[in-house]
Design a protein around this motif. Structure first.
Motif, short mmCIF file in Angstrom:
data_model
loop_
_atom_site.label_atom_id
_atom_site.label_comp_id
_atom_site.label_asym_id
_atom_site.label_seq_id
_atom_site.Cartn_x
_atom_site.Cartn_y
_atom_site.Cartn_z
N GLN A 102 -22.43 -35.79 40.23
CA GLN A 102 -23.39 -34.69 40.16
C GLN A 102 -23.37 -34.05 38.77
OE1 GLN A 102 -23.77 -31.53 43.34
NE2 GLN A 102 -22.69 -30.34 41.81
N ALA A 103 -22.17 -33.85 38.24
CA ALA A 103 -22.06 -33.25 36.91
C ALA A 103 -22.74 -34.13 35.86
CB ALA A 103 -20.58 -33.03 36.56
N GLN A 104 -22.57 -35.46 35.97
CA GLN A 104 -23.23 -36.37 35.03
C GLN A 104 -24.75 -36.23 35.12
OE1 GLN A 104 -22.10 -40.44 35.86
NE2 GLN A 104 -19.95 -40.07 35.42
N VAL A 105 -25.27 -36.18 36.35
CA VAL A 105 -26.71 -36.10 36.53
C VAL A 105 -27.25 -34.75 36.05
CG1 VAL A 105 -28.55 -36.09 38.26
CG2 VAL A 105 -26.75 -37.80 38.39
N LEU A 106 -26.54 -33.68 36.35
CA LEU A 106 -27.00 -32.36 35.92
C LEU A 106 -26.98 -32.25 34.39
CD1 LEU A 106 -25.31 -30.01 38.55
CD2 LEU A 106 -27.63 -30.92 38.55
N ASN A 107 -25.93 -32.79 33.77
CA ASN A 107 -25.89 -32.80 32.31
C ASN A 107 -27.06 -33.61 31.76
OD1 ASN A 107 -23.64 -31.17 32.14
ND2 ASN A 107 -22.19 -32.85 31.86
N LEU A 108 -27.33 -34.74 32.39
CA LEU A 108 -28.45 -35.58 31.96
C LEU A 108 -29.78 -34.82 32.07
CD1 LEU A 108 -29.67 -38.45 31.28
CD2 LEU A 108 -29.87 -38.73 33.75
N MET A 109 -29.97 -34.12 33.18
CA MET A 109 -31.21 -33.36 33.36
C MET A 109 -31.37 -32.34 32.24
SD MET A 109 -31.38 -32.75 37.49
CE MET A 109 -32.93 -31.82 37.49
#
Ligand SMILES: Nc1ncnc2c1ncn2[C@@H]1O[C@H](COP(=O)(O)OP(=O)(O)OP(=O)(O)O)[C@@H](O)[C@H]1O
Ligand SMILES: Nc1ncnc2c1ncn2[C@@H]1O[C@H](COP(=O)(O)OP(=O)(O)OP(=O)(O)O)[C@@H](O)[C@H]1O
Ligand SMILES: [Mg+2]
Ligand SMILES: [Mg+2]
Lengths: 330, 331
Positions: free
Chosen positions: B195-202
């Motif tokens: 989730q942290a990876q995806v949120l950072n990506l967003m």
């Protein structure tokens, strides 16, 4: 004797790139009225562990080890007997509410089916009971919604139908795979209260799979942390949350956004999970671990005690616990 | 940053959507579900707008209508200034490359017969003419950016876990680099490290390409992390709206207060869960008078049952639909 004893469970799946070892050497016990939480990286084998207990693994999957429910090994039980166990003693709330509900039948018909089949109720009784079950999980105007098809419900309403279905046969063991992901926090807390009541009043046992660490910390007695198909840390909830030991567990906690926290970039664990079809010989987390040494790659780490009933599979526990989690991964 | 003259990426006005239920009785009018009852908001370019609220309050209906996958009963949706329900088919198709959706149910939205590479490339094929080599490269890039491997292109969706499938759905939405992404619970199936990876990506996509988000989530911490602004919905209406940080720090609607109080926090040991809201959700199949939250509201007064509170401006971009907004406890 424990209600459920899982010993050295292994699950191997057939994939288009060869056999994948989705679950390796997983062991745990569950007593009556006890609850166990499973957390871990997406794809680490949580659902496969649950499906192995239910005898519902994907086609072509092979298993090893034992899953003892009382005197019976569920892994070797013939399908027709297993079917009876599933209806009565074991129930599961599946992670995928849309694919596990039949789109062609009304939700009323689906909730009534096991009541007619397993509990031998008459049609009108079953309808009343179905209404009660849907109402219990907080579906508004449950009566008028019995005739709805799954696509006419919201994501969270479908999830609640699944929960109602799983609870309909008063199971000894409830396996709940991400049961509240589609629910807002107020309904989530209502559902968790309901499950907790069943655990404390009726002595139901619970296996709760969730990546919501808040939910886990509020709902279960013991926690098992999985990574790459195996257990890397386990212990009583209190002890585990008090002293996170394994580098993966510490990284997991550091990645969590906190309400009211600073909007700083979130800590992540660099890299991706190992390929299950081509696992490393040593520690599965070695490829992403900031503390990795040659010894980690050479052999799988032993499970070492952290506190009473709390253990972690890492040879660098002292270093892992010395650093703050956010420092470990920055 | 945003001059007042900029065209909002998304402008929703007085949106209503009512569903007709199957007829229970031959001689009785079929029932209705009032899923959306007049929702209005705008999102400026490069901003993120969060939508939170009770399960079944109309969030996914709102998202589907904004994506022109459903026709509203009343009201308008404008994307980059175009009225979606006033465009002909071709114009709508041309506009579609600018907005993509991540669905709440990734299982249902990924075609099981196609390999992941094809599933993810699908929006590319309709939107632009890129060469086959280029396409593979793009798909590989986007898969890596959501934490999957380029080699995953050759597998089928059912060979992935729940969270991995959700990442495939996110990759598909990102592949055309759209201006607006409507994401319905995009991270709810992910463990916190992914989730942290995806949120950072967003966030990175927003910083580098100015992507605009409408994000639906039950996780208030996720909304706070991603969104500049947030709307809290209850039974088809926005009951509170404002800047995320200010709104969560000092809610002005009792439903928002209840939400914040119910957030489970990982603590040491088995903390006690916050008290759940009492009472059941008011009927969604009839429109009552008064405030829709009144029967569950701990602050309800006689006036609340008689007079529906309008969404009123409390100043500082904060709006609330509560007669007693000023009295909501700070927590
Ligand atoms: N039908 C299948 N065929 C082959 N491989 C599969 C299949 N289903 C899952 N897998 C693989 O098995 C591994 C374990 O999957 P599992 O569904 O148990 O993960 P999980 O821990 O439940 O993850 P999540 O949190 O994302 O649901 C994953 O790496 C996945 O890619
Ligand atoms: N096709 C349909 N026919 C009838 N009713 C519908 C239909 N689709 C949705 N509804 C109803 O409209 C209401 C709003 O649904 P929606 O899916 O928008 O909720 P949501 O806010 O996304 O909820 P969740 O958080 O549970 O996903 C619900 O009561 C739902 O049952
Ligand atoms: Mg799973
Ligand atoms: Mg929804």
């Amino acid at each position: 004797m424990s209600l459920l004893r899982v010993e050295n469970l292994e699950v191997t799946l057939q994939t288009s790139v060869g056999p994948a070892r989705a679950v390796r050497d997983v062991s745990f016990q569950l007593e009556r009225g006890q609850s166990l939480g499973i957390v871990g990286e997406s794809g680490c084998g949580k659902s496969m562990t649950a499906l192995a207990l239910m005898g519902l693994l994907p086609e072509g999957a092979t298993t090893a080890g034992r899953v003892m429910l009382g005197e019976d090994d569920l892994l070797t039980m013939p399908e027709n007997e297993l079917c009876g166990v599933r209806g009565n003693r074991l129930a599961m709330i599946f992670q995928e509410p849309m694919t596990s509900l039949n789109p062609l039948h009304t939700i009323g018909a689906q909730v009534m089916e096991p009541l007619l089949l397993h509990r031998g109720l008459h049609k009108s009784e079953a309808r009343d009971e179905a209404y009660r079950l849907l109402d219990q999980v907080g579906i508004p105007n449950a009566k008028s919604r019995l005739d709805n098809y799954p696509h006419q419900l919201s994501g969270g309403q479908r999830q609640r139908v699944m929960i109602a279905l799983a609870l309909s046969c008063d199971p000894d063991i409830l396996i709940a795979d991400e049961p509240t992901t589609a629910l807002d926090v107020t309904i989530q807390s209502q559902i968790l209260d309901l499950i907790e009541q069943l655990v404390s009043r009726l002595g139901m046992s619970l296996i709760l799979i969730s990546h919501d660490l808040g939910v886990i910390s509020e709902s279960v007695d013991r926690v098992m942390v999985m990574y790459g198909g195996t257990v890397v840390e386990s212990g009583p909830t209190q002890s585990l949350f008090h002293a996170l030991a394994h580098p993966y567990t510490r990284g997991l906690f550091a990645s969590m956004p906190r309400l009211g926290g600073k909007r700083e970039r979130l800590t992540t664990i660099p890299g991706t999970v190992p390929d299950l079809a081509d696992l490393p010989t040593g520690c599965t987390f070695a490829g992403r671990c900031p503390l990795v040494t040659e010894a980690c790659r050479a052999a799988p780490p032993p499970r070492l005690p952290v506190a009473d009933g709390h253990e972690a599979a890492c040879i660098h526990l002292d270093l892992a616990t010395a650093a703050r989690p956010s420092e470990l991964f920055s | 940053m945003n001059a007042p003259a900029t065209v909002p990426v998304l402008a929703v006005e007085e949106l209503q959507r009512h569903y007709t239920l199957p007829r229970e009785h031959l001689f009785r009018e079929p029932g209705k579900v009032y899923a959306l009852n007049g929702v209005s908001f705008e999102i400026q370019p490069g901003r993120s707008f969060g939508v939170v609220g009770e399960s079944g309050c109309g969030k996914s209906t709102l998202a589907r209508t904004v994506m022109a996958l459903e026709t509203p009963t009343a009201g308008t949706v404008r994307i980059l200034g175009h009225d979606l329900f006033d465009l002909d088919k071709d114009a709508l198709r041309a506009l579609r490359r600018h907005f993509q959706m991540v669905f709440q149910d990734p299982y249902g939205s990924l075609d099981p017969r196609h390999k992941v590479g094809r599933v993810v490339a699908e929006p590319l094929t309709v939107s632009d003419e890129v060469g086959a080599r280029d396409r593979v490269e793009k798909v590989a890039d986007v898969l890596r950016s959501v934490g999957l491997k380029a080699a995953d292109m050759d597998k089928y969706p059912h060979e992935f876990s729940g969270g991995q499938r959700q990442r495939i759905a996110i990759a598909r939405a990102l592949v055309t680099r759209p201006e607006l992404i409507v994401a319905d619970e995009p991270v709810s199936a992910l463990d916190v490290s992914v989730q942290a990876q995806v949120l950072n990506l967003m966030r990175d996509l927003q910083d580098s390409f100015g992507v605009t988000y409408m994000l639906i989530s039950h996780d208030l911490a996720v909304v706070e992390y991603v969104c500049d602004e947030v709307a809290v919905m209850y039974l088809g209406r926005i009951v509170e709206r404002g800047r995320t940080e200010a709104l969560f720090a000092r809610p002005s609607h009792p439903y928002t207060r209840a939400l914040l109080d119910a957030v489970p926090r990982p603590g040491v040991g088995r903390a006690k869960r916050g008290a759940a809201l009492k009472g059941t959700v008011m009927s969604q199949t009839a429109l009552g008078t008064g405030c829709a939250f009144a029967d569950r509201c701990p602050m309800a007064k006689p006036r609340c049952l008689e007079e529906a509170p309008p969404l009123r401006d409390l100043g500082d971009h904060h709006l609330s639909a509560c007669h007693y907004a000023e009295d909501v406890p700070a927590g």
